[in-house]
Design an enzyme around this catalytic site. Structure first.
Site, mmCIF file in Angstrom:
data_model
loop_
_atom_site.group_PDB
_atom_site.id
_atom_site.type_symbol
_atom_site.label_atom_id
_atom_site.label_comp_id
_atom_site.label_asym_id
_atom_site.label_seq_id
_atom_site.Cartn_x
_atom_site.Cartn_y
_atom_site.Cartn_z
ATOM 1 C CB SER A 89 6.179 1.916 -2.575
ATOM 2 O OG SER A 89 6.668 3.032 -3.256
ATOM 3 C CG ASP A 138 11.188 -2.348 -5.907
ATOM 4 O OD1 ASP A 138 11.811 -2.782 -4.920
ATOM 5 O OD2 ASP A 138 10.573 -1.266 -5.884
ATOM 6 C CG HIS A 159 11.334 0.607 -2.696
ATOM 7 N ND1 HIS A 159 10.573 0.343 -3.806
ATOM 8 C CD2 HIS A 159 10.679 1.588 -2.018
ATOM 9 C CE1 HIS A 159 9.513 1.127 -3.817
ATOM 10 N NE2 HIS A 159 9.552 1.892 -2.740
#
Length: 339
Positions: free
Chosen positions: A291, A212, A182
């Site tokens: 992230s 992800d 993402h």
């Protein structure tokens, strides 16, 4: 006729009593021969009496060497004048004094020093998104730069807009980088910044949407690039110490420490589009920008890739629950064999 004796080379001598008996026997034989009118046999010259052991040259030299070594060893091992033998309490006191006067680095600090050369800043460029997460990241980046939260984005390469900031970790010294999908999905251009400040364009070479994860390949890498060491999570337990390293809101590299809160957790994205499973739950602080960064143990080994934080509100700020994809899944995304 009496035969002359052959003398042994041995330094030993006959006892004095034996020598006297031999002399008396020779005198008696001479007298008898004289009485018989015959010439007496020549007498063998008597050897001088030896008193004790007489060493040869080699033995004497060896004796001198042994005596010298003995004297030298005695001097070396002899206690110095005024010296004091160390007792265990003296050693304990010295160690305690060292601990009190020298500040030792924390386990998290040592772990961060190990992993830091392998952590990269990942920036994606393209059309600016208008999602809640994108707006939060934009405000965070602006505040970190001392700007108004709603200030427009700076232009990126070729006038493109900086759309998102995340983190990556180098797993192969040729510039193979793991991050979250993402962070880079839909980007027109991706740029990574290495620990030494080198900036390079990167391309996506592999994806694993169910976890992800994305794999990047940097087009230029430092000469002394150090890849991270990965560690299996098979023996990971709740309560184990961990640290998260990354670029929250673009600030970093930043380090936060905590513990593993749980294993085999599930997480559904706020939009409800995707559910991730088999996640590591941890309580080390993580925010947008973390992230794709590594979750490490206190040996600086990568246990997982930080992928999400749980928050019941739309603010997307950390409330104490973060999730990471186990490194076994992340390594498989890069084509590495499982542990």
């Amino acid at each position: 006729m009496r035969r002359p004796a052959f003398y042994s080379r041995s330094p030993r001598t006959l006892p004095p009593a034996a020598d006297d008996a031999a002399d008396r026997a020779d005198a008696s034989a001479s007298a008898e021969a004289h009485d018989a009118g015959r010439a007496a046999p020549p007498l063998v010259p008597a050897q001088p009496a030896r008193t004790g052991w007489q060493p040869g040259r080699r033995s004497f030299a060896l004796l001198i060497v042994l005596c010298t070594a003995l004297v030298t060893g005695t001097v070396l091992w002899a206690p110095r004048p005024g010296g004091k033998a160390l007792a265990q309490k003296d050693i304990d006191a010295a160690v305690l004094r060292t601990l009190q006067t020298n500040t030792l680095p924390s386990p998290a600090a040592k772990a961060a020093d190990i992993i830091r050369p392998s952590v990269v800043r990942v920036v994606s460029y393209g059309e600016e998104k208008n999602t809640p997460e994108a707006r939060i990241q934009k405000r965070g980046r602006n505040m970190a730069k001392g700007k108004s939260p709603e200030a427009p984005n700076d232009g990126g390469p070729s006038g493109e807009v900086e759309r998102g900031v995340g983190t990556g970790v180098v797993i192969v010294d040729k510039g193979v980088i793991l991050t979250n999908l993402h962070v880079v999905a839909g980007a027109d251009k991706i740029k990574v910044t290495f620990y030494d400040g080198l900036e390079a364009v990167a391309t996506i070479t592999g994806v694993q949407p169910e976890n992800d994860l994305a794999v990047l390949q940097a087009q230029t890498v430092p000469d002394d690039l150090i890849p991270a060491t990965m560690r299996s999570t098979a023996d990971l337990r709740s309560g184990d110490q961990v640290a998260a390293v990354g670029f929250p809101f673009g600030i970093g590299p930043s380090v936060s420490a905590g513990v593993v809160s749980g294993l085999k957790r599930s997480f559904r994205s706020p939009e409800g589009k995707q559910e991730l499973g088999n996640l590591i739950q941890f309580d080390a602080a993580a925010n947008p920008g973390n992230s794709g960064g590594p979750l490490i143990n206190m040996d600086g080994e990568v246990l997982g890739i930080v992928t999400a934080i749980l928050n019941p509100t739309q603010q997307r700020t950390f409330i104490g629950i973060g999730f990471a994809v186990p490194i076994e899944n992340a390594a498989s995304a890069a084509g590495s064999p499982p542990f």
